[in-house]
Design an enzyme around this catalytic site. Structure first.
Site, short mmCIF file in Angstrom:
data_model
loop_
_atom_site.label_atom_id
_atom_site.label_comp_id
_atom_site.label_asym_id
_atom_site.label_seq_id
_atom_site.Cartn_x
_atom_site.Cartn_y
_atom_site.Cartn_z
N GLY C 76 0.99 -1.16 0.14
CA GLY C 76 0.07 0.11 0.20
C GLY C 76 0.83 1.22 -0.10
O GLY C 76 0.48 2.09 -0.60
N THR C 77 1.94 1.26 0.67
CA THR C 77 2.88 2.42 0.87
C THR C 77 3.35 2.77 -0.47
O THR C 77 3.24 3.87 -1.02
CB THR C 77 4.02 2.13 1.96
OG1 THR C 77 3.42 1.80 3.08
CG2 THR C 77 4.90 3.36 1.77
N ASN C 156 -7.87 3.79 8.80
CA ASN C 156 -7.39 2.61 9.36
C ASN C 156 -7.38 2.92 11.02
O ASN C 156 -7.44 1.66 11.72
CB ASN C 156 -5.98 2.65 9.16
CG ASN C 156 -5.12 3.80 8.99
OD1 ASN C 156 -5.18 4.89 8.57
ND2 ASN C 156 -4.19 3.79 9.86
N GLN C 184 -7.56 0.02 3.75
CA GLN C 184 -8.74 -0.66 4.73
C GLN C 184 -9.94 -1.13 4.10
O GLN C 184 -10.56 -1.57 5.09
CB GLN C 184 -8.68 0.11 5.88
CG GLN C 184 -7.47 0.52 6.53
CD GLN C 184 -6.94 -0.51 7.55
OE1 GLN C 184 -7.81 -1.42 7.67
NE2 GLN C 184 -5.69 -0.69 7.56
N SER C 204 -3.76 -3.02 -0.42
CA SER C 204 -2.49 -3.90 -0.02
C SER C 204 -2.91 -5.17 0.41
O SER C 204 -3.77 -5.39 1.27
CB SER C 204 -1.98 -3.17 1.29
OG SER C 204 -0.84 -3.83 1.99
N HIS C 206 -1.87 -7.69 2.41
CA HIS C 206 -1.73 -8.30 3.86
C HIS C 206 -2.94 -7.70 4.68
O HIS C 206 -2.96 -8.07 5.95
CB HIS C 206 -0.34 -7.75 4.42
CG HIS C 206 -0.17 -6.41 4.79
ND1 HIS C 206 -0.28 -6.17 6.04
CD2 HIS C 206 0.34 -5.41 4.15
CE1 HIS C 206 0.03 -4.80 6.20
NE2 HIS C 206 0.27 -4.45 5.22
N THR C 242 11.42 -7.22 -11.02
CA THR C 242 11.00 -8.62 -11.12
C THR C 242 9.89 -8.78 -10.22
O THR C 242 9.84 -8.52 -9.07
CB THR C 242 12.12 -9.76 -10.84
OG1 THR C 242 13.44 -9.45 -11.45
CG2 THR C 242 11.72 -11.03 -11.00
N CYS C 330 1.99 1.59 12.58
CA CYS C 330 3.23 2.37 12.10
C CYS C 330 3.73 3.24 12.96
O CYS C 330 4.95 3.50 12.84
CB CYS C 330 2.85 2.81 10.83
SG CYS C 330 2.16 1.82 9.62
C1 LIG Z 1 -5.04 3.15 5.27
C2 LIG Z 1 -3.53 2.64 4.83
N1 LIG Z 1 -2.81 3.11 3.81
C3 LIG Z 1 -1.66 2.62 3.52
C4 LIG Z 1 -1.17 1.55 4.32
C5 LIG Z 1 0.38 1.18 3.84
O1 LIG Z 1 0.30 -0.05 3.41
P1 LIG Z 1 1.48 -1.24 3.47
O2 LIG Z 1 1.33 -1.53 4.99
O3 LIG Z 1 1.11 -2.54 2.57
O4 LIG Z 1 2.64 -0.60 3.13
C6 LIG Z 1 -1.85 1.20 5.51
C7 LIG Z 1 -1.23 -0.08 6.23
O5 LIG Z 1 -0.18 0.04 6.79
C8 LIG Z 1 -2.96 1.66 5.67
O6 LIG Z 1 -3.65 0.93 6.76
C1 LIG Z 2 22.25 -6.55 -12.25
C2 LIG Z 2 21.03 -6.27 -11.79
N1 LIG Z 2 20.58 -5.27 -11.12
C3 LIG Z 2 19.33 -4.74 -10.76
C4 LIG Z 2 18.31 -6.27 -10.95
C5 LIG Z 2 16.79 -5.73 -10.58
O1 LIG Z 2 16.57 -6.63 -9.57
P1 LIG Z 2 15.03 -7.26 -9.16
O2 LIG Z 2 14.75 -7.92 -10.16
O3 LIG Z 2 14.90 -7.65 -7.89
O4 LIG Z 2 14.31 -5.79 -9.06
C6 LIG Z 2 18.62 -7.11 -11.68
C7 LIG Z 2 17.74 -8.15 -12.02
O5 LIG Z 2 16.59 -8.05 -12.59
C8 LIG Z 2 20.06 -7.49 -12.14
O6 LIG Z 2 20.37 -8.48 -12.72
#
Ligand SMILES: Cc1ncc(COP(=O)(O)O)c(C=O)c1O
Ligand SMILES: Cc1ncc(COP(=O)(O)O)c(C=O)c1O
Lengths: 392, 129, 392, 129
Positions: C76-77, C156, C184, C204, C206, C242, C330
């Site tokens: 979410g962030t 939240n 939420q 989000s 989770h 990725t 948080c």
């Molecule tokens: C309203 C709201 N926005 C954003 C977030 C952030 O989501 P995340 O924890 O997946 O980064 C949360 C929870 O932490 C939330 O309750």
């Molecule tokens: C040299 C290099 N840097 C950065 C990345 C990016 O990493 P990620 O796939 O975890 O975002 C990769 C692979 O995709 C990589 O081979």
């Protein structure tokens, strides 16, 4: 390895690795049982918090850092984005110039391009035919407006290892921060933030037997860098967002295994690598090795076959159960030849015919035999189809 | 990513090779883009009695050339000129968007080969593109 | 629920939820078996790609969007950061003003503050005592430099549901984009991007039975927004990195379950919520309900106990196996009282004594009984210790 | 997060309450910050014969007041004034960094209560802070 009876020889470990079963097992309890939010106060949450801190300790130990210098991210891409954009934003008053290489991963190059649109200037250093950055070129590129030098530890396509210690020394002589993308280096070559002179260093769990979607940025104490992800106070207020607890636990396990096994694993992979390279070059005429003959990752084979095109090779290999790549997996949807091979001076038609095989710890000598058995025939077939193949 | 038809024509290309006594030859594409097709035709009485291809390129390029030569064999020149890139792609049960240019290349290769034939015959050019 | 024989009553579902076992099971094969990188070409990779696209379809269906409008993020962030910073960067020529509310999550507020440092202007709208934003205030705040209105779907901390449809209509009347943080809301109230008039919407996994570290940003077609994470061409070139394939698969499963079960689940939770609220207010004097009496999430209880401090309550509850929160998880490390409660006009000492209980689908009536059994005693004990408690 | 000592003194606070015939009273903190401590002392012959506390605040605040009153009971005023916030935190086997201010508050409460006693006795103030 077999996949439902079908033979599967996975030779694309630079694109991603299977999460090691012991790593997945370590992660599992953190989904549905120890699922607490590390920021909360109760026992369940403290358990999660401790697991995150234990993983941080493992990552720190693996790269010679202090735990409080390790910040978890959603992967290598986020770590690179944070390093580059974060340093740029926090040092704008000091300068507006970044030095990097022309063979960086897009996770470094594209943030640099984004900064160029905001008025920053970026020097993309050339490389020699083996893909090496000349430290002297870094010296020449640095100006009094330079705020960051970013050169990867090892290249993902051609496996060339860069002289990062020499480069960071030059950067530091000029009071410039040094970032290195070590995503491909963990478990393959020694990674030590002090030996490398890294102020910032990016890693990604799924490249060394950990899960996708978890990475880390090492930030040396006192490094001037802004935040990238703003929000809650996680990661000591420097990287917001609820921690990916299972992913972080998995990363901790995986890096400990990968770095611990490196002394045994790297020579074994290097022997298989060399057998593959020699075998391919011996069996297939008009073929050259891409990347450096010796300064290369233990698991990387990258060869250019003239007269044929890479995707065709991949699909024919796939039909025989061999998973490989023709350059960075991230760019496989693009029509342009690899920017890395082009920077090494390879003409586009040779770059198009390049094949990358990257070994991992599950691979066996039989896998090497199998590739050497079928690959020359595939190239032969495609060359028969190709109008470029000279008559003999 | 690819349809079964594409994979079939890629793994088992039809009409692969070069006609020794071809009387229409067209080569299109360039190595920088990673695609080159060479179409050779044997034309008799305004009819394509044989068509072959050689292709440097991806699976879609090879399958497109294979399918295109299949589609025009036995056809008159005008019928062959009416075979569009869309017809090639449709016969292949579709191509991914970023690979549609392969079918375009196949169409161009055929037009170029027929143009070449007509030029050799002293006839006017067949098409503007 | 028990934890090694010890009773565990988890009442902090707004902080995070356990990954549902069927969700974890669906994720499992994507760690070590179907581990391909979706960007690669071979069968293993195509399998991963298909799993990602299937999950995208599920997320899209759950929020009334088209699949190509759904972009996976690390949570979410990141979704909130991308929405706010991405719109700000891409619309800088049009304007430099953002309207949001004073009770947003820090994942919205802190990106806004970061933009203020870059010269953007932000209006933080006040809320009434129940935490509602007055749509009329949005109308007044919009200027010809306004580029974004961002108001959360549901809060939240206090669970107050916002009149987003009315707010988005006003934004659109002025040609201004509307973002809503629906983190939420999923599984708790109906979420439909068209009904809500959302151009951007953050979720989000989770928070609704999916894994930590996976979220999504909905981006309506043709919305002007820049990239946030630059690098590879994943997510049609708009979000590099990725893909977290297991996480994405889990998110797809979880949202389908959460939204599918909402018609049965929400009334059940609301009944437990109301029993908790009534039971607490009846048993404990000098206590008030925070948030809206009716326009609130089905699972949210938030009460302010006078004369006592929240952390003490939490730890006493924890000792009895009850996991709860005192405001946003948080910010629990911070000493300042919740910005949400303060914005609702609660004096700091009341805010400090606030307790949040958020129900989830594993909770039972026995859990409610247990809380009502032990909570009044805990408050009584802490009030005995407190010098603020009036003599009776 | 908290040591066993902190949890013990939080769950089972020692010396909780108010001395009815106290001759030294100190109240510190403010509700905005979420911490208020009220220390009552019974001092005889320059010695603390009884010490009690009431605290509004987090677990660390309650435990710090409990421990601080334990540490000063039976001590002379000068000995009690020598009990620093560090001594309180150490006796609690440590406090998290963001909670160290609770032990500071306990020290201040004791100083203030002793000051109050001395003021009532017409004696000079005990400490500058
Ligand atoms: C309203 C709201 N926005 C954003 C977030 C952030 O989501 P995340 O924890 O997946 O980064 C949360 C929870 O932490 C939330 O309750
Ligand atoms: C040299 C290099 N840097 C950065 C990345 C990016 O990493 P990620 O796939 O975890 O975002 C990769 C692979 O995709 C990589 O081979």
């Amino acid at each position: 390895m077999t996949d439902g009876g079908r033979r599967l020889v996975y030779l694309d470990h630079a694109a991603t690795t299977p999460t090691r079963p012991e790593v997945a097992r370590a992660m599992l309890p953190y989904f549905s049982e120890r699922f607490g939010n590390p920021s909360s106060l109760y026992a369940l949450a403290r358990e999660a918090k401790e697991a995150v801190e234990e993983a941080r300790g493992r990552v720190a130990a693996a790269i010679g850092a202090a735990p409080e210098e390790v910040f978890f991210t959603s992967g290598g891409t986020e770590a690179d984005n944070w390093a580059i954009k974060g340093v740029a934003a926090a040092n704008r008053k000091k300068g507006d110039h970044i030095v990097t290489s022309s063979i960086e991963h897009h996770a470094v190059l594209h943030p640099c391009r984004a900064l160029e649109k905001q008025g920053y200037r970026v020097t993309y250093l050339p490389v020699d035919e083996f893909g090496r950055v000349e430290p002297g070129a870094v010296e020449e590129a640095i100006t009094d407006k330079t705020i960051l030098v970013s050169v990867m530890a090892a290249n993902n396509e051609i496996g060339t290892v860069q002289p990062v210690a020499a480069i960071s020394e030059i950067a530091h002589d000029h009071g410039v921060l040094f970032h290195t993308d070590a995503v491909q280096a963990i478990g393959a070559i020694p990674v030590d933030v002090d030996a490398m002179g890294a102020d910032l260093l990016a890693i990604s769990a799924h490249k060394f037997g950990g899960p996708k979607g978890t990475g880390a940025l090492y930030i040396r104490r006192k490094t001037r860098i802004g935040t990238f992800m703003d929000g809650g106070a996680q990661e000591r207020g420097r990287r917001a967002g609820t921690e990916n607890v299972p992913g972080i636990v998995g990363m901790g396990r995986a890096i400990e295994l990968a770095v611990g096994e490196m002394p045994q694993n790297a020579p074994r992979l290097a022997a298989m690598r060399d057998r593959l390279i020699r075998g391919i070059l011996d069996a297939v005429p008009d073929t050259r090795l891409n990347g450096h003959p010796t300064e290369r990752l233990a698991n990387n084979v990258n060869v250019a076959f003239r007269y044929v095109e890479g995707e065709s090779i991949l699909l024919m290999l796939d039909a025989l159960g061999i998973a490989a790549s023709t350059g960075s997996a991230c760019t496989s949807a693009s029509l342009e030849p690899s920017h890395v091979l082009t920077a090494c001076g390879l003409p586009p038609e040779h770059a198009h015919g390049s094949l990358r095989l990257t070994l991992g710890h599950r691979n066996t000598e039989e896998d090497v035999d199998y590739v050497l058995e079928v690959l020359p025939g595939i190239i032969g077939r495609l060359r028969e189809i190709s109008p470029l193949t000279p008559e003999r | 990513m690819y349809s079964e038809q594409v994979m079939d024509h890629f793994m088992n290309p039809r009409n692969m090779g070069e006609i020794p006594d071809a009387n229409g030859v067209g080569e299109v594409g360039n190595p920088t883009c990673g695609d080159i097709m060479r179409i050779t035709l044997r034309i008799e009485d305004d009819r394509i009695v044989d068509a072959k291809f050689k292709t440097f390129g991806c699976a879609a390029a090879i399958a497109s050339s294979s399918m295109a030569t299949e589609l025009i064999r036995g056809k008159t020149l005008d019928e062959a000129l009416a075979v569009t890139n869309r017809a090639v792609a449709e016969a292949l049960e579709g191509l991914p968007p970023q690979k549609l240019h392969c079918s375009v290349l196949a169409e161009e290769g055929i037009h170029k080969a027929i143009d070449d034939y007509r030029a050799r015959q002293g006839a006017p050019e067949a098409s503007g593109g």
